[in-house]
Design an enzyme around this catalytic site. Structure first.
Site, PDB file in Angstrom:
ATOM      1  N   ARG A  29     -73.287 -30.352  35.460  1.00 33.81           N
ATOM      2  CA  ARG A  29     -72.881 -28.989  35.123  1.00 33.81           C
ATOM      3  C   ARG A  29     -73.341 -28.054  36.224  1.00 33.81           C
ATOM      4  NH1 ARG A  29     -70.513 -31.682  32.278  1.00 33.81           N
ATOM      5  NH2 ARG A  29     -70.188 -31.637  30.009  1.00 33.81           N
ATOM      6  N   GLU A  82     -64.078 -22.750  35.502  1.00 33.90           N
ATOM      7  CA  GLU A  82     -63.036 -23.730  35.791  1.00 33.90           C
ATOM      8  C   GLU A  82     -61.771 -23.404  34.995  1.00 33.90           C
ATOM      9  OE1 GLU A  82     -64.444 -27.707  35.152  1.00 33.90           O
ATOM     10  OE2 GLU A  82     -66.277 -27.422  36.312  1.00 33.90           O
ATOM     11  N   HIS A  92     -63.609 -31.560  39.068  1.00 35.56           N
ATOM     12  CA  HIS A  92     -64.168 -32.041  37.793  1.00 35.56           C
ATOM     13  C   HIS A  92     -63.470 -33.323  37.337  1.00 35.56           C
ATOM     14  CE1 HIS A  92     -66.506 -30.552  34.028  1.00 35.56           C
ATOM     15  NE2 HIS A  92     -66.654 -31.847  34.223  1.00 35.56           N
TER      16      HIS A  92
END
Length: 326
Positions: free
Chosen positions: A234, A263, A283
């Site tokens: 994270r 994001e 990601h």
């Protein structure tokens, strides 16, 4: 039931083998993210079940109060700071969790370690531009791989390190360090030693109030100029602005990141994208075929069980005996 899948960027969900579990239900799939709560709520007016793809949409009281028919949120993976569980309780919305495999994120972590040390993306880009052998990378063998967080993913990364002839050193809770030693890893005696001596540091912590901003600027500044920081966990584990500032100052010498504070990242001028010593991936840690099948199968099964009156894996079971809102 009226089911809505949020944030399916790749239009992947309906193509999964496990999607047939939702046969007989009315499924709406949204491929884009909505930042305007009123707009999103309008689209979700008839939704009884929300299926969340990880943490792509924040679930807040402001949104929930606009969704009178919502009864269940089926979360792929574990809930995190994106979902206000107290608000779900207040609006009598049940929340079901699922769990995924650590393999895909651990493999991506190792891929980024290898690519970062060998400076692979830089070399590939140069070759495509007509240049040949512009840099000299580093091998993994003989390196010290620092792993902060010795859960399922951290354990796999430690095993990969050993297979490649590297030493794994672990920092984290006392219990995790003890487990690491049992598995033949080293345990750092202090956080300062962990950052100072590791050639690579990779983060594998859950984002909780206690871990938000746990990596400080002074930690990054204490790393070797030749060191690599990898973050597939994270972005918020690192205090805001610290990574960018540290990289510009030269310690660590490079980074590879798969996660960002906001994001999706669609701005090609994102500050990290402009640094030559940073590898950025969108990601992708859990975005892999087998991982998707496992993750979504469990999330779909939670929906089916709820529809059949036998709810499972509910993290707030008290709402099941409370009257629904609306």
């Amino acid at each position: 039931m009226q089911i809505t899948v949020l944030d399916d960027y790749q239009d992947a969900v309906r193509h999964l083998n496990c999607f047939k579990l939702l046969d007989g239900h009315d499924v709406q799939i949204l491929q884009q993210s909505y930042t305007d709560i009123s707009e999103l709520a309008s689209i979700l007016q008839d939704t009884e079940v929300l299926l969340l793809i990880r943490e792509r949409t924040k679930i807040t009281a402001e949104l929930l109060q606009l969704l009178p028919k919502l009864r269940l949120i089926s979360q792929t993976g574990k809930i995190s700071n994106h979902l206000d569980l107290d608000a779900c309780n207040a609006y009598h919305v049940a929340v079901a969790e699922s769990s995924g495999s650590p393999v895909a994120p651990a493999e991506l972590t190792w891929l980024l370690i290898m690519a970062g040390l060998r400076r692979l993306p830089e070399a590939v880009a140069a070759m495509k531009a007509g240049k040949w052998q512009i840099n000299i990378g580093q091998s993994v063998a003989g390196k010290t791989i620092g792993i902060w967080g010795y859960g399922k993913i951290g354990r796999l990364v430690a095993r990969y390190a050993k297979a490649f002839g590297a030493e794994a050193i672990v920092w984290g809770s006392e219990g995790s360090r003890e487990e690491a030693v049992k598995d033949g890893c080293l345990a750092a005696s202090s956080k300062s030693d962990f950052f100072h001596f590791a050639d690579v540091i990779t983060l594998h912590l859950r984002l909780l109030p206690a871990t938000r901003g746990i990596v400080k600027l002074e930690d990054l500044r204490s790393m070797k100029p030749s060191a690599l920081l990898v973050n597939t966990a994270r972005a918020e584990l690192i205090e805001p602005g610290a990574l960018l500032q540290a990289l510009r100052n030269g310690t660590p010498g490079a980074a590879a990141v798969d996660v960002y504070e906001s994001e999706p990242v669609l701005d090609p001028q994102h500050p990290l994208f402009l640094l030559p010593n940073v590898i950025c991936t969108p990601h992708l840690g859990y975005v892999e075929e087998n991982a998707y099948e496992q993750l979504f199968k469990l999330a779909f099964e939670n929906i089916v069980a709820f529809a059949q009156g036998r709810p499972q894996h509910i993290v707030n079971p008290q709402v099941l005996i409370a009257p629904a809102h609306g």
